[in-house]
Design a protein around this motif. Structure first.
Motif, PDB file in Angstrom:
ATOM      1  N   THR A   8      72.848  13.867  64.131  1.00  0.00           N
ATOM      2  CA  THR A   8      72.506  12.147  64.294  1.00  0.00           C
ATOM      3  C   THR A   8      74.297  11.968  65.969  1.00  0.00           C
ATOM      4  N   SER A   9      73.598  10.739  66.356  1.00  0.00           N
ATOM      5  CA  SER A   9      74.267  10.702  67.117  1.00  0.00           C
ATOM      6  C   SER A   9      74.130   8.573  67.233  1.00  0.00           C
ATOM      7  N   ASP A  10      74.810   8.796  68.359  1.00  0.00           N
ATOM      8  CA  ASP A  10      75.887   6.161  68.409  1.00  0.00           C
ATOM      9  C   ASP A  10      75.371   5.873  67.184  1.00  0.00           C
ATOM     10  N   ILE A  55      77.623  15.356  64.825  1.00  0.00           N
ATOM     11  CA  ILE A  55      77.972  13.958  65.506  1.00  0.00           C
ATOM     12  C   ILE A  55      77.615  13.624  66.824  1.00  0.00           C
ATOM     13  N   ALA A  56      76.966  13.620  67.722  1.00  0.00           N
ATOM     14  CA  ALA A  56      76.956  13.715  69.264  1.00  0.00           C
ATOM     15  C   ALA A  56      77.484  12.619  69.832  1.00  0.00           C
ATOM     16  N   GLY A  57      78.814  11.581  69.451  1.00  0.00           N
ATOM     17  CA  GLY A  57      79.541  10.630  69.847  1.00  0.00           C
ATOM     18  C   GLY A  57      78.874   9.224  68.827  1.00  0.00           C
ATOM     19  N   ASP A  58      80.134   8.263  69.388  1.00  0.00           N
ATOM     20  CA  ASP A  58      79.759   6.727  68.845  1.00  0.00           C
ATOM     21  C   ASP A  58      79.802   7.127  67.327  1.00  0.00           C
ATOM     22  N   LEU A  59      80.098   6.955  66.709  1.00  0.00           N
ATOM     23  CA  LEU A  59      80.187   7.315  65.280  1.00  0.00           C
ATOM     24  C   LEU A  59      80.399   6.045  64.919  1.00  0.00           C
ATOM     25  N   THR A  60      81.708   5.595  65.182  1.00  0.00           N
ATOM     26  CA  THR A  60      81.767   4.266  65.207  1.00  0.00           C
ATOM     27  C   THR A  60      82.303   3.195  66.649  1.00  0.00           C
ATOM     28  N   GLU A  61      82.194   2.179  66.284  1.00  0.00           N
ATOM     29  CA  GLU A  61      82.940   1.006  67.130  1.00  0.00           C
ATOM     30  C   GLU A  61      84.536   1.130  67.315  1.00  0.00           C
ATOM     31  N   SER A  92      81.976   4.508  72.938  1.00  0.00           N
ATOM     32  CA  SER A  92      82.009   3.274  71.486  1.00  0.00           C
ATOM     33  C   SER A  92      83.621   3.631  70.757  1.00  0.00           C
ATOM     34  N   ASP A  93      83.928   5.566  71.193  1.00  0.00           N
ATOM     35  CA  ASP A  93      84.692   5.522  70.199  1.00  0.00           C
ATOM     36  C   ASP A  93      85.986   6.834  70.947  1.00  0.00           C
ATOM     37  N   PRO A  94      86.130   6.247  71.751  1.00  0.00           N
ATOM     38  CA  PRO A  94      87.058   7.978  72.582  1.00  0.00           C
ATOM     39  C   PRO A  94      87.925   8.447  71.885  1.00  0.00           C
ATOM     40  N   TYR A  95      88.467   9.385  72.465  1.00  0.00           N
ATOM     41  CA  TYR A  95      89.661   9.828  71.513  1.00  0.00           C
ATOM     42  C   TYR A  95      90.666  10.176  72.292  1.00  0.00           C
ATOM     43  N   ASN A  96      91.892   9.563  72.173  1.00  0.00           N
ATOM     44  CA  ASN A  96      92.878   9.082  72.543  1.00  0.00           C
ATOM     45  C   ASN A  96      94.374   8.581  72.064  1.00  0.00           C
ATOM     46  N   ILE A  97      95.527   8.652  71.973  1.00  0.00           N
ATOM     47  CA  ILE A  97      96.994   8.704  72.039  1.00  0.00           C
ATOM     48  C   ILE A  97      96.501   7.181  70.883  1.00  0.00           C
ATOM     49  N   ASN A  98      95.496   6.213  71.388  1.00  0.00           N
ATOM     50  CA  ASN A  98      95.333   4.938  71.114  1.00  0.00           C
ATOM     51  C   ASN A  98      93.975   4.885  70.076  1.00  0.00           C
ATOM     52  N   SER A  99      93.541   6.665  69.245  1.00  0.00           N
ATOM     53  CA  SER A  99      92.774   6.068  68.270  1.00  0.00           C
ATOM     54  C   SER A  99      92.809   6.446  67.299  1.00  0.00           C
ATOM     55  N   LEU A 100      92.167   6.134  66.618  1.00  0.00           N
ATOM     56  CA  LEU A 100      92.532   5.659  64.585  1.00  0.00           C
ATOM     57  C   LEU A 100      92.063   6.972  64.059  1.00  0.00           C
TER      58      LEU A 100
END
Length: 363
Positions: A8-10, A55-61, A92-100
């Motif tokens: 699944t994705s998006d 899960i191929a990206g954009d699990l969340t906003e 829509s849900d990039p992974y970086n230092i600010n990511s929850l």
């Protein structure tokens, strides 16, 4: 022995809808329906004894989701401990230092892909499986396709590519050349396109489980299947609670009020009218004696949700004869715009005509 999987994705949990006629109540309802379908994915994984959930990206906003809500996501994954959940991050849900995502205590069965500059290899020796994945680090664009081409795979293993990308060299969504990946992987679980699309038998976009706007008019759900070395079988499982449906109606100047209303009412089946989101494209010519505003308001009672794209033009009926009483301010106003095809002036004409009609009723 084959390995059972869901792709699944998006999903876009906690998406903010900007559809023009959505009320706050409808937006909230639609967000809840996305959560409900997410629950269906979890239930399906448990019921079907799924080994891997890709899960191929954009699990969340990620811009809107909060910490407590993300904890709820983690708890749902914890409810399927026998399913390994592998999450790549997208636009829509990039992974970086600010990511929850960085601050959540994920269950042991969840694997969040943290690498954004090179491809991470997640090895699962007990299944002889290797998942190759890379996440996005921003919500703007991604041009790191070379990292995908540089992947070396162990041909003795089952190799899966999990990626939020676009099989389109002109795209800014991590453009990937399909010819450079098709022979490396036994299955490519892709995300970013919101409609289900099979590029090749083993290279597939799952699409979003719930459609998000009128650009997404196809069936929506998840991919469920089984894979092995040089082998994959899957089916598309429809989960969507509603559809976004676009219909076209061609109007003619001879059509009456009731004729146009009936064309709208009976443009589709009754079930979809009372369940789905419907957009009607109104094209052609309309007699200036017909109030389209009244028709559109009347039509709303027959639909769960309806909106209109007004691509028609108002025209006077041919050879109309006016007597002293008929030739009033409305008829004079009509003549000023007669046969005008400019879209902006047509919009002004429609608005002015409806105002004059209301003034006439008030008097």
């Amino acid at each position: 022995m084959s390995i059972k999987f869901i792709h699944t994705s998006d999903i876009h949990l906690d998406k903010k809808f900007d559809i023009k006629n959505f009320s706050l109540k409808e937006s909230e309802k639609r967000r809840q329906e996305i959560w409900d379908t997410f629950d269906e994915i979890i239930k399906t994984a448990k019921k079907e004894e799924i080994r891997y959930l890709f899960i191929a990206g954009d699990l969340t906003e990620i811009e809107y989701i909060n910490f407590n809500t993300l904890i709820k996501v983690a708890q749902k994954f914890k409810a399927i401990p026998d399913t390994r959940v592998v999450i790549a991050c997208g636009k829509s849900d990039p992974y970086n230092i600010n990511s929850l995502y960085e601050y959540i205590e994920w269950p042991q069965n969840v694997y969040v892909v943290k690498n954004t500059d090179y491809v991470e290899k997640l090895n699962f020796p007990d299944d002889n499986l290797c998942v190759h994945a890379m996440s996005w680090d921003n919500g703007i664009g991604n041009n790191k396709a070379q990292a995908i081409y540089d992947i070396s795979v162990d041909d003795s293993k089952i190799n899966v590519l999990l990626l939020y990308c676009d099989i389109n060299s002109e795209s800014d969504k991590l453009p990937v050349n399909v010819d450079l990946i098709k022979n490396k992987f036994d299955y490519c679980a892709l995300g970013s396109r919101h409609n289900f699309e099979k590029i090749q038998r083993h290279i597939v976009y799952s699409g979003t489980p719930e459609p998000l706007d009128f650009k997404e008019g196809n069936e929506h759900g998840i991919i469920i299947g089984a894979l092995g070395k040089k082998y994959v079988e899957y089916t598309f499982l429809n989960l969507a609670k509603r559809k976004f449906i676009t219909r076209n109606i061609d109007l003619e100047i001879s059509y009456s009020f009731n004729k146009i209303l009936d064309l709208i009412k009976f443009s589709g089946d009754t079930f979809s009218n009372i369940k789905d989101y419907v957009r009607i494209n109104l094209n052609g010519k309309v007699n200036t004696d017909v109030s389209m505003e009244e028709i559109e308001n009347e039509a709303k009672q027959f639909f769960y949700y309806i909106e209109f794209e007004e691509n028609y033009s108002y025209m006077n009926s041919e050879d109309k004869v006016y007597d002293h009483n008929d030739f009033n301010i409305i008829e004079s106003y009509k003549l000023q715009f007669e046969n005008n095809q400019d879209k902006l002036e047509q919009q002004a004409f429609k608005l002015g005509l409806e105002v004059l009609r209301k003034e006439k009723v008030v008097k």
